[in-house]
Each structure stands twice: as structure tokens, then as C-alpha cells.
Enzyme design. Structure first.
Site, PDB file in Angstrom:
ATOM      1  N   HIS A  87       9.667  17.814  13.419  1.00 40.81           N
ATOM      2  CA  HIS A  87      10.765  17.203  13.864  1.00 40.81           C
ATOM      3  C   HIS A  87      11.303  16.716  12.460  1.00 40.81           C
ATOM      4  O   HIS A  87      10.673  16.437  11.579  1.00 40.81           O
ATOM      5  CB  HIS A  87      10.618  15.865  14.638  1.00 40.81           C
ATOM      6  CG  HIS A  87      11.799  15.161  14.925  1.00 40.81           C
ATOM      7  ND1 HIS A  87      12.419  14.471  14.083  1.00 40.81           N
ATOM      8  CD2 HIS A  87      12.442  15.008  16.115  1.00 40.81           C
ATOM      9  CE1 HIS A  87      13.700  13.916  14.774  1.00 40.81           C
ATOM     10  NE2 HIS A  87      13.591  14.083  15.894  1.00 40.81           N
ATOM     11  N   GLU A 160      17.844  21.310  16.430  1.00 42.76           N
ATOM     12  CA  GLU A 160      18.222  20.247  16.186  1.00 42.76           C
ATOM     13  C   GLU A 160      18.994  20.056  14.918  1.00 42.76           C
ATOM     14  O   GLU A 160      18.173  19.794  13.817  1.00 42.76           O
ATOM     15  CB  GLU A 160      17.438  18.957  16.324  1.00 42.76           C
ATOM     16  CG  GLU A 160      16.628  18.712  17.637  1.00 42.76           C
ATOM     17  CD  GLU A 160      16.037  17.683  17.793  1.00 42.76           C
ATOM     18  OE1 GLU A 160      16.159  16.819  18.749  1.00 42.76           O
ATOM     19  OE2 GLU A 160      15.038  17.340  16.840  1.00 42.76           O
TER      20      GLU A 160
HETATM   21  P1  PGA Z   1      19.271  11.359  18.872  1.00 42.11           P
HETATM   22  O1  PGA Z   1      17.856  12.109  18.274  1.00 42.11           O
HETATM   23  O2  PGA Z   1      19.245  11.648  20.196  1.00 42.11           O
HETATM   24  O3  PGA Z   1      19.068   9.936  18.681  1.00 42.11           O
HETATM   25  O4  PGA Z   1      20.171  12.320  17.936  1.00 42.11           O
HETATM   26  C1  PGA Z   1      17.198  13.402  18.607  1.00 42.11           C
HETATM   27  C2  PGA Z   1      16.195  13.572  18.113  1.00 42.11           C
HETATM   28  O5  PGA Z   1      15.661  13.192  17.047  1.00 42.11           O
HETATM   29  O6  PGA Z   1      15.313  14.317  18.607  1.00 42.11           O
END
Ligand code: PGA
Length: 241
Positions: A87, A160
Site C-alpha cells: 500500500h 491505486e
Molecule cells: P481512500 O483510500 O478510499 O480513502 O482513497 C483507499 C486506500 O488507501 O486503499
């Protein structure tokens, strides 16, 4: 294949009374990632699967001298099935590509499934989608180097873009699909049949979830902030048809 919806609580305390009333209403695979401390409080649920937000890269059977770390075997003992690895918030705290690769291999070899997070920062995306693809390719290559093909079926990749995490600015669905297709193309070697699932994360809410989850090329979502409220999270899940 079922859509995959994950809740990442990060370092937030879940409201346990509210979660006791939570009922996901769709055929999606729903995975919860509470803090290590809260894992036992979410185990035993029949409607969700348990995940851990991180895992250590050493999995000694008898434990080991690694202060502050949690091994894959310990997580499995508590019913954890998935580990979140790479992450961007962990990378910002020091998880290099090399560490991400080590954690990934250890988790898979220990029998956990993995969500591998990849995604570029704003500086990279500003240079265009090709730069973003090159960045993600490098992350994928280093994480997956040395991973046995038989394990590919146990990996879900979460795309992401860092600039979309917690900012309220989602990626454009078309760009997220292009990235998901690109990531899948990098993994086309899967011998086990069944394509690797690629999900999107970054400011997904009940309002915008459908725009991503309903796409054929996007296999689900990794939800941070909007997963803290079980009602909102349930709405996100119900946008899976
Ligand atoms: P968020 O975070 O939905 O608050 O943008 C996503 C994540 O960090 O996996």
C-alpha cells in the site's frame, strides 16, 4: 468471477456496534482489513473474509526476534486469508520495492492470498499515462520477481494512483480500465487459467463506486475512508450487480 470489494480501515477504530448490524447484499467477495488489533473482532463473520493490512517478510515457524512484526502464520491462526502488501502508505513509511517483493513471496508461500497495491504519484501521472504505465510496470516487475507461476491465482492487484487516495479525486474510469488492462497484460503468463483480478482504489465512495465496479475491466474496489461507515460500505457493495 465475483467482484471483489475490500475495506481498508487503516489506523481507524471501527465502530463495532454499527458493524454488528452490517449485512452485505450482493454476490461480491467482501474482505475486511481492520488493524491487527481488531482482527479478532472481525473473525468468525460468515458474510465477510478477513484480511490484514500488512505482514512481515519472515515467517519462522517458531516465531522470531522481530520486535513489532506480525508473521503470516500468526495471521492465519486468527483466520486471516488475505494480506495487503505494498500500500502506498506503507511504501511512504519505508517499504521499498524490495521489501514489498519479500513480503509478497513470504505471504504467498505461507498460504495467504495477497492484494498487491501499485500506483503512481501525481508527478508521474502529470507526464502522461505512458509514464504511469512505466512506473506501475517497474513496481509489478520488482514485486513479482521470483514469484512462482502457481501463485499468480492468489494475487489480486489493486491499482491505486497515489494522488487519488484520500483526496476525493478519483481517476477517470476509462484511465483506470486502461491501467487494469495493462496490469493484466503484464500477468498474462498465468498457467492456472483464470485471469488475475485487478481492482481500483482511490476515493471510492457510495456515489462513484458504480462507475468503477460496474466496468467489465475492473474487478472490484479497495475502499479506504468510505469503508469506515458500514452503511456507506454496504451501499458500495450493493452497487455490484
Ligand atoms: P481512500 O483510500 O478510499 O480513502 O482513497 C483507499 C486506500 O488507501 O486503499
Amino acid at each position: 468471477m465475483k467482484k471483489f470489494i475490500a475495506a481498508n480501515f487503516k489506523m481507524h477504530e471501527p465502530d463495532l456496534r454499527a458493524w454488528a448490524k452490517f449485512k452485505p447484499t450482493s454476490g461480491a467477495e467482501v474482505v475486511m482489513f481492520p488493524s491487527f488489533l481488531h482482527i479478532p473482532l472481525f473473525s468468525g463473520r460468515k458474510d465477510t473474509i478477513l484480511g490484514a493490512q500488512d505482514v512481515f517478510w519472515e515467517n519462522l515457524r517458531s516465531g522470531g526476534a522481530y520486535t513489532g512484526e506480525v508473521s503470516a502464520q500468526m495471521l492465519k491462526n486468527f483466520g486471516v486469508k488475505y494480506a495487503l502488501i505494498g500500500h502506498s502508505e506503507r511504501r511512504a513509511l519505508g517499504d521499498t520495492n524490495e521489501i514489498v517483493g519479500k513480503k509478497l513471496k513470504t505471504a504467498l508461500a505461507s498460504g495467504l492470498k495477497v492484494i498487491l497495491c501499485v500506483g503512481e504519484g501525481e508527478d508521474v501521472r502529470k507526464k502522461g499515462i505512458t509514464s504511469a504505465k512505466n512506473f506501475v510496470r517497474a513496481q509489478m516487475k520488482s514485486a513479482l520477481f521470483g514469484v512462482k507461476k502457481k501463485f499468480l491465482k492468489d494475487i489480486i492487484v489493486a491499482y491505486e494512483p497515489i494522488w487519488a487516495i484520500g483526496t476525493g479525486r478519483t481517476d477517470k474510469p476509462a484511465d483506470a480500465i486502461a491501467m487494469a488492462d495493462f496490469i493484466r497484460s503484464l500477468l498474462s503468463v498465468s498457467p492456472t487459467g483464470g485471469p488475475v483480478r485487478v481492482i481500483y482504489g482511490g476515493s471510492v465512495t457510495a456515489k462513484n463506486a458504480k462507475k468503477f465496479i460496474s466496468q467489465k475491466g475492473i474487478d472490484g474496489a479497495l475502499v479506504g475512508g468510505a469503508s469506515l461507515d458500514p452503511k456507506e460500505f454496504a451501499k458500495i457493495i450493493s452497487s455490484v450487480k
